[in-house]
Design a protein around this motif. Structure first.
Motif, PDB file in Angstrom:
ATOM      1  N   PRO A  85      22.781   8.192  -8.356  1.00  0.00           N
ATOM      2  CA  PRO A  85      23.828   8.372  -9.255  1.00  0.00           C
ATOM      3  C   PRO A  85      23.093   8.377 -10.643  1.00  0.00           C
ATOM      4  O   PRO A  85      21.992   8.097 -10.798  1.00  0.00           O
ATOM      5  CB  PRO A  85      24.656   6.928  -9.093  1.00  0.00           C
ATOM      6  N   ASP A  86      23.954   9.091 -11.596  1.00  0.00           N
ATOM      7  CA  ASP A  86      23.424   9.259 -12.938  1.00  0.00           C
ATOM      8  C   ASP A  86      23.447   7.981 -13.773  1.00  0.00           C
ATOM      9  O   ASP A  86      22.856   7.875 -14.664  1.00  0.00           O
ATOM     10  CB  ASP A  86      24.106  10.387 -13.644  1.00  0.00           C
ATOM     11  N   ARG A  87      24.526   7.044 -13.200  1.00  0.00           N
ATOM     12  CA  ARG A  87      24.916   5.887 -14.005  1.00  0.00           C
ATOM     13  C   ARG A  87      23.983   4.581 -13.405  1.00  0.00           C
ATOM     14  O   ARG A  87      23.900   4.273 -12.184  1.00  0.00           O
ATOM     15  CB  ARG A  87      26.317   5.489 -13.959  1.00  0.00           C
ATOM     16  N   ALA A  88      23.191   3.876 -14.273  1.00  0.00           N
ATOM     17  CA  ALA A  88      22.304   2.842 -13.766  1.00  0.00           C
ATOM     18  C   ALA A  88      23.306   1.740 -13.439  1.00  0.00           C
ATOM     19  O   ALA A  88      22.861   1.022 -12.527  1.00  0.00           O
ATOM     20  CB  ALA A  88      21.555   2.419 -15.274  1.00  0.00           C
ATOM     21  N   ASP A  89      24.582   1.580 -13.648  1.00  0.00           N
ATOM     22  CA  ASP A  89      25.255   0.390 -13.147  1.00  0.00           C
ATOM     23  C   ASP A  89      25.825   0.622 -11.789  1.00  0.00           C
ATOM     24  O   ASP A  89      25.911  -0.326 -10.939  1.00  0.00           O
ATOM     25  CB  ASP A  89      26.631   0.065 -14.142  1.00  0.00           C
ATOM     26  N   ILE A  90      25.922   1.806 -11.629  1.00  0.00           N
ATOM     27  CA  ILE A  90      26.519   2.417 -10.166  1.00  0.00           C
ATOM     28  C   ILE A  90      25.163   1.986  -9.097  1.00  0.00           C
ATOM     29  O   ILE A  90      25.255   1.497  -8.054  1.00  0.00           O
ATOM     30  CB  ILE A  90      26.796   3.711 -10.220  1.00  0.00           C
ATOM     31  N   THR A  91      24.028   2.432  -9.698  1.00  0.00           N
ATOM     32  CA  THR A  91      22.865   2.316  -8.934  1.00  0.00           C
ATOM     33  C   THR A  91      22.583   0.693  -8.557  1.00  0.00           C
ATOM     34  O   THR A  91      22.166   0.492  -7.585  1.00  0.00           O
ATOM     35  CB  THR A  91      21.517   3.068  -9.420  1.00  0.00           C
ATOM     36  N   ARG A  92      22.694  -0.064  -9.820  1.00  0.00           N
ATOM     37  CA  ARG A  92      22.588  -1.483  -9.395  1.00  0.00           C
ATOM     38  C   ARG A  92      23.499  -1.960  -8.305  1.00  0.00           C
ATOM     39  O   ARG A  92      23.229  -3.031  -7.563  1.00  0.00           O
ATOM     40  CB  ARG A  92      22.722  -2.209 -10.796  1.00  0.00           C
ATOM     41  N   VAL A  93      24.816  -1.521  -8.498  1.00  0.00           N
ATOM     42  CA  VAL A  93      25.850  -2.067  -7.241  1.00  0.00           C
ATOM     43  C   VAL A  93      25.123  -1.683  -6.139  1.00  0.00           C
ATOM     44  O   VAL A  93      25.143  -2.620  -4.986  1.00  0.00           O
ATOM     45  CB  VAL A  93      27.281  -1.454  -7.598  1.00  0.00           C
ATOM     46  N   LEU A  94      24.829  -0.436  -5.763  1.00  0.00           N
ATOM     47  CA  LEU A  94      24.261   0.063  -4.521  1.00  0.00           C
ATOM     48  C   LEU A  94      23.101  -0.749  -4.079  1.00  0.00           C
ATOM     49  O   LEU A  94      23.216  -1.084  -3.117  1.00  0.00           O
ATOM     50  CB  LEU A  94      23.973   1.298  -4.584  1.00  0.00           C
ATOM     51  N   THR A  95      22.175  -1.071  -5.045  1.00  0.00           N
ATOM     52  CA  THR A  95      20.705  -1.820  -4.512  1.00  0.00           C
ATOM     53  C   THR A  95      21.049  -3.189  -4.341  1.00  0.00           C
ATOM     54  O   THR A  95      20.482  -3.821  -3.472  1.00  0.00           O
ATOM     55  CB  THR A  95      19.822  -1.567  -5.618  1.00  0.00           C
ATOM     56  N   ASP A  96      22.423  -3.707  -5.147  1.00  0.00           N
ATOM     57  CA  ASP A  96      22.678  -5.235  -4.822  1.00  0.00           C
ATOM     58  C   ASP A  96      23.043  -5.437  -3.589  1.00  0.00           C
ATOM     59  O   ASP A  96      22.957  -6.583  -3.008  1.00  0.00           O
ATOM     60  CB  ASP A  96      23.621  -5.497  -5.834  1.00  0.00           C
ATOM     61  N   HIS A  97      23.515  -4.280  -2.906  1.00  0.00           N
ATOM     62  CA  HIS A  97      24.143  -4.451  -1.581  1.00  0.00           C
ATOM     63  C   HIS A  97      23.442  -3.757  -0.510  1.00  0.00           C
ATOM     64  O   HIS A  97      24.096  -3.539   0.436  1.00  0.00           O
ATOM     65  CB  HIS A  97      25.776  -4.008  -1.503  1.00  0.00           C
TER      66      HIS A  97
END
Length: 248
Positions: free
Chosen positions: A167-179
């Motif tokens: 993703p271009d957005r860091a917050d979306i990337t963080r959600v994915l890596t958190d899970h």
């Protein structure tokens, strides 16, 4: 020849007035306060009519409606004054933001003569209403064009794993890596392994819930199959499966 002493009762006045206005109009008489708040709240006026309604709430009124949706509010003048107050009703299907900066087409007080009232409306109130309504409709179109498009994150199945383009957005990337999604830097994707299918399913559910809170839909998709050269595909690609975790 017009009757020099027209019927001044509100319902009759409104009916005659509707027949004198240009275009096709209908008249609806509201004999009591049932549902009147919806009508009076839509009165498009910040002058004489609004002041009268604030000081003397009406207990009956009439609404004229033209075939193009234009509506007029008709009520008796407060107290013992003769005549009527007439104001336009704001367009019902426009968002509140569309009225910002638009001057209200303030209503008028007229005598209890529907024929002279029709002239005042035709050459005074209605032209002002159409100018204001046109601006509201233009604002609505502008707001519609500016409305953000729905964001969607696609998870594609690949040999039991789920793959997401980075993703271009860091917050979306963080959600994915958190899970449980891990970076595959060589392909610029994030991958959720499928070694433990129960854990994978739980991760997808949790990811979908968090992305939904961000206004992002999650879509699970099977990869498109490509037929070998010189062959005809036996079946079309499997349809996309939309996750139940949709943005609100």
């Amino acid at each position: 020849m017009h009757d020099p002493t027209p019927d001044t009762s509100l319902g009759s006045f409104a009916t005659v007035l509707a027949g004198e206005l240009p275009g096709t109009w209908t008249s609806t008489y509201h004999p009591d306060r049932s549902g009147l708040d919806v009508v009076t709240d839509a009165v498009w006026d910040m002058n004489e009519v609004a002041e009268a309604l604030a000081k003397h709430p009406v207990d009956h009124c009439a609404v004229l409606q033209r075939s193009d949706g234009t509506r007029l509010f008709v009520a008796e003048q407060p107290g013992h004054a003769e005549g009527y107050l007439i104001a336009a009703l704001a367009p019902a299907d426009a968002p509140a933001e569309a009225f910002r900066g638009v001057r209200e087409p303030d209503g008028i007080a007229i005598d209890a003569d529907p024929f002279s009232a029709a002239e005042h409306l035709t050459f005074d109130l209605l032209p002002r209403y159409y100018v204001a309504a046109h601006q509201v409709f233009k604002n609505t179109e502008h707001l519609t064009r500016e409305a953000p498009t729905e964001e969607r994150l696609v998870m594609t199945w690949s040999d039991g794993a789920l793959v997401v383009d980075e993703p271009d957005r860091a917050d979306i990337t963080r959600v994915l890596t958190d899970h449980g999604f891990v970076h595959d830097t060589a392909r610029s994707v994030l991958v959720l392994p499928g070694d433990d299918t129960a854990r994978q399913a739980a991760s997808v559910r949790a990811t979908g819930e968090r992305l939904s809170a961000l206004g992002i839909d999650t879509v699970l998709r099977h990869p498109q199959t490509r037929p070998a050269l010189g062959t005809t595909p036996v079946a079309p690609p499997s349809p996309s499966v939309v996750s139940p975790y949709r943005g609100r």
